[in-house]
Write an enzyme that holds these catalytic residues in place. Sequence first.
Site, short mmCIF file in Angstrom:
data_model
loop_
_atom_site.label_atom_id
_atom_site.label_comp_id
_atom_site.label_asym_id
_atom_site.label_seq_id
_atom_site.Cartn_x
_atom_site.Cartn_y
_atom_site.Cartn_z
CE LYS A 52 8.86 -2.82 4.06
NZ LYS A 52 8.20 -3.59 3.00
CD GLN A 96 5.20 -3.05 0.80
OE1 GLN A 96 6.33 -2.70 1.12
NE2 GLN A 96 4.55 -3.97 1.49
CG ASP A 119 10.88 -7.79 0.07
OD1 ASP A 119 11.11 -7.60 1.28
OD2 ASP A 119 9.98 -7.20 -0.56
#
Length: 290
Positions: A52, A96, A119
């Site tokens: 990412k 994450q 997200d």
Amino acid sequence: MELLNGKETFFAIREELTEKVNSLKQQGRRAPHLAAILVGGFGPSITYVNAKVKDCERIGFGSSLIELPADVTEEALLEKVNELNNNPEVDGFIVQLPLPKHINENNIIEAINPKKDVDGFHPVNVGKMVLGLPSFVPATPYGIVEMLDRNNIETEGKHCVVIGRSNIVGTPMSILLSRKANPGNCTVTLVHSRTKDLASYTKQADILIAAIGKAHFVKADMVKDGAVIVDVGIHRIEDTTKKSGYRLIGDVDFDEVSKKCSHISPVPGGVGPMTRAGLLLNTMRAYEAK
Ligand code: NAD
């Protein structure tokens, strides 16, 4: 059979975003900035987060990686989340997952400012998505919708069967494709681990989305002739012919199913890169919404 080439579609999206960033810079404006918090050194998470950050660098986005030890307290992690919430230079950030067991993931997700929740896991964004309001959509279903759209897959009036009901893939996927939108307007059936006679549903699918997490679960006799197949699964299997010693396969038995369907996304090179695209698109949207 045509491949739904997620890698190529990702490259096209990356190119479009690079052009946007260049034009922002020419106007003297700063680039969008994505931050990522990584807790502990869990193998696949490091790979995903690094990819990412690399994607951001490649297109000219700013990025920062905040690494915290595996034994970080929930309180200290919440403090970091708050710092990012209040940092005007950061447009969006992710924590994450999965997190170590002593940390309550829901507490962390709910602490993220929904406007920076690229997200799309915060309940406010999930609720808005269900209502069809503008929101951040989780990267994998967002990427899949883009992949269908950019490959001119007709969805209106089609029967879409989604296998799997996770919060990050199956459930949002079923909602997005049933919405009054394009892509969308599908009749959606969501099947899961407690579904009886699962194949009787998958055989009816014009569009089949496999997000089960079981290698080669979908076989040719579970698929209708001419169906569109989207394979979300990722599994590493040993392969001594490869330098790495392994190769990646999906939830769909590609060799069997590809002979029967009209379109299929390969693993690797299908949904994986589109997930990366989804996060970058969300970050650009967070920046533009400011
Ligand atoms: P998950 O384990 O959270 O959910 C799996 C779902 O499949 C569950 O809802 C369960 O009900 C259903 N299921 C399990 N066994 C079943 C069975 N025998 N019959 C019917 N349904 C069954 O997984 P997830 O996070 O949704 O991920 C699914 C797969 O996709 C995994 O392989 C994961 O690695 C992969 N994944 C890939 C990407 C990507 O970027 N390509 C992103 C997210 C997840």
